[in-house]
Each structure stands twice: as structure tokens, then as C-alpha cells.
Design a protein around this motif. Structure first.
Motif, short mmCIF file in Angstrom:
data_model
loop_
_atom_site.label_atom_id
_atom_site.label_comp_id
_atom_site.label_asym_id
_atom_site.label_seq_id
_atom_site.Cartn_x
_atom_site.Cartn_y
_atom_site.Cartn_z
N MET A 44 0.84 -1.18 0.00
CA MET A 44 0.00 0.00 0.00
C MET A 44 0.88 1.24 0.00
SD MET A 44 -2.40 1.35 3.20
CE MET A 44 -3.20 -0.19 3.34
N SER A 45 0.51 2.21 -0.80
CA SER A 45 1.25 3.47 -0.84
C SER A 45 0.95 4.28 0.42
CB SER A 45 0.86 4.28 -2.07
OG SER A 45 -0.45 4.82 -1.92
N LEU A 46 1.81 5.23 0.70
CA LEU A 46 1.57 6.10 1.85
C LEU A 46 0.35 6.99 1.61
CD1 LEU A 46 5.16 6.97 3.02
CD2 LEU A 46 3.42 5.71 4.28
N GLU A 47 0.10 7.40 0.37
CA GLU A 47 -1.10 8.19 0.09
C GLU A 47 -2.35 7.38 0.43
OE1 GLU A 47 -3.66 11.01 -0.43
OE2 GLU A 47 -1.55 11.49 -0.68
N THR A 48 -2.38 6.12 0.03
CA THR A 48 -3.52 5.26 0.36
C THR A 48 -3.64 5.08 1.87
OG1 THR A 48 -3.33 4.11 -1.76
CG2 THR A 48 -4.54 2.97 0.00
N PHE A 49 -2.51 4.88 2.53
CA PHE A 49 -2.50 4.75 3.99
C PHE A 49 -3.14 5.98 4.63
CE2 PHE A 49 -0.56 5.85 8.03
CZ PHE A 49 -0.74 4.69 8.77
N PHE A 50 -2.73 7.18 4.22
CA PHE A 50 -3.26 8.39 4.84
C PHE A 50 -4.72 8.65 4.45
CE2 PHE A 50 1.18 9.35 5.88
CZ PHE A 50 1.01 9.66 7.22
N LYS A 51 -5.16 8.21 3.29
CA LYS A 51 -6.58 8.29 2.96
C LYS A 51 -7.41 7.44 3.92
CE LYS A 51 -6.25 9.42 -1.93
NZ LYS A 51 -6.45 8.96 -3.32
N GLN A 52 -6.92 6.25 4.22
CA GLN A 52 -7.62 5.39 5.18
C GLN A 52 -7.57 5.98 6.58
OE1 GLN A 52 -5.73 1.59 4.64
NE2 GLN A 52 -6.92 1.12 2.80
N TYR A 53 -6.43 6.51 6.96
CA TYR A 53 -6.28 7.16 8.26
C TYR A 53 -7.26 8.33 8.37
CZ TYR A 53 -3.89 9.38 12.22
OH TYR A 53 -3.59 9.94 13.44
N GLN A 54 -7.35 9.14 7.31
CA GLN A 54 -8.27 10.28 7.30
C GLN A 54 -9.71 9.82 7.51
OE1 GLN A 54 -8.18 13.11 3.92
NE2 GLN A 54 -10.41 12.91 3.90
N LYS A 55 -10.12 8.73 6.89
CA LYS A 55 -11.48 8.22 7.07
C LYS A 55 -11.76 7.88 8.53
CE LYS A 55 -12.07 6.42 2.41
NZ LYS A 55 -12.22 5.21 1.58
N SER A 56 -10.83 7.20 9.18
CA SER A 56 -11.00 6.86 10.60
C SER A 56 -11.00 8.11 11.46
CB SER A 56 -9.90 5.91 11.06
OG SER A 56 -10.00 4.68 10.39
N TYR A 57 -10.09 9.03 11.18
CA TYR A 57 -10.00 10.28 11.92
C TYR A 57 -11.29 11.08 11.76
CZ TYR A 57 -7.91 14.89 13.13
OH TYR A 57 -7.62 16.12 13.67
#
Length: 132
Positions: free
Chosen positions: A1-14
């Protein structure tokens, strides 16, 4: 997984103020630097409790939604990286917060995990933001 994808998922949880979703992207030991103060969590139970308190505080401040922009990434081999993320937090009936957070990440069992955050700047001085 790319870091951009990681942060998109993190943003959803946040954005959902989802404690389990946010902390599922952390690993311990975990460190946070906020206003020059360093704090370390050696175990996940303490980190989850702190995250729950922080997200509840956000809720009390009118938190509606968070959006991010991945501003920079510094890869350190295949399994470690640092990133700077610009955040905008929309709040009900109040001005948005704009701030930057630095993240230290490593791969754990093949998945990116955050093991440290550095708050580069904060929302208005009367507000407190950390770990987001």
C-alpha cells in the motif's frame, strides 16, 4: 500500500473519530512531540486510552470532518518513512483548524504503521491538537 492510500484510510477513521480505526494504524512504542514535549506510550492500551480522550475532546470542539494533503514523504529504505501532512478540520459553527503533523512510519507485518508524530504547528493558540 502506498503512503497516500494509507493516509486516505487514516483520514477516514480520523473523520469518524473512530478510536479503533485510528489506533489500528499505530504501533508501539509510540511517541508524540507537541509544543516541544515528548511523550512515549510503551503499550497499546495506554495509547488507545489517550487517543479516545483526544478524539472525545475533538468531538466537544465541534469536529465535523478532517481532510488532508500529503505534503512530503522521505523514504528511508523500503520499510521506513517520514511524512508531513497538512490537515484541515471543519468544525460546526466555528472556523476550521489548519495544522501540519509529521509522522514517522515503519512497516509492521507488511503494513505501514505510525510509531511517532510531531506536531509542527497547531490550530489557534487557544486550541490544543495532538496526534491527529
Amino acid at each position: 500500500m502506498s503512503l497516500e492510500t494509507f493516509f486516505k484510510q487514516y483520514q477516514k477513521s480520523y473523520s469518524r473519530l473512530d478510536v479503533a480505526g485510528v489506533t489500528s494504524r499505530f504501533t508501539v512504542p509510540f511517541t508524540a512531540t507537541h509544543h516541544g514535549d515528548l511523550t512515549c506510550w510503551p503499550d497499546m492500551d495506554e495509547l488507545e486510552a489517550t487517543t479516545a480522550s483526544l478524539l472525545e475532546w475533538y468531538r466537544s470542539q465541534g469536529f465535523v470532518h478532517a481532510s488532508h494533503s500529503l505534503e512530503s514523504v522521505q523514504l528511508m529504505g523500503n520499510d521506513a518513512a517520514s511524512a508531513v501532512v497538512a490537515w484541515t478540520v471543519e468544525r460546526s459553527g466555528q472556523p476550521p483548524w489548519h495544522y501540519h503533523t509529521g509522522y514517522h512510519l515503519k512497516r509492521v507485518a507488511g503494513q505501514w504503521k505510525i510509531y511517532g508524530v510531531v506536531q509542527h504547528d497547531t490550530a489557534p493558540e487557544t486550541e490544543t491538537t495532538a496526534m491527529a
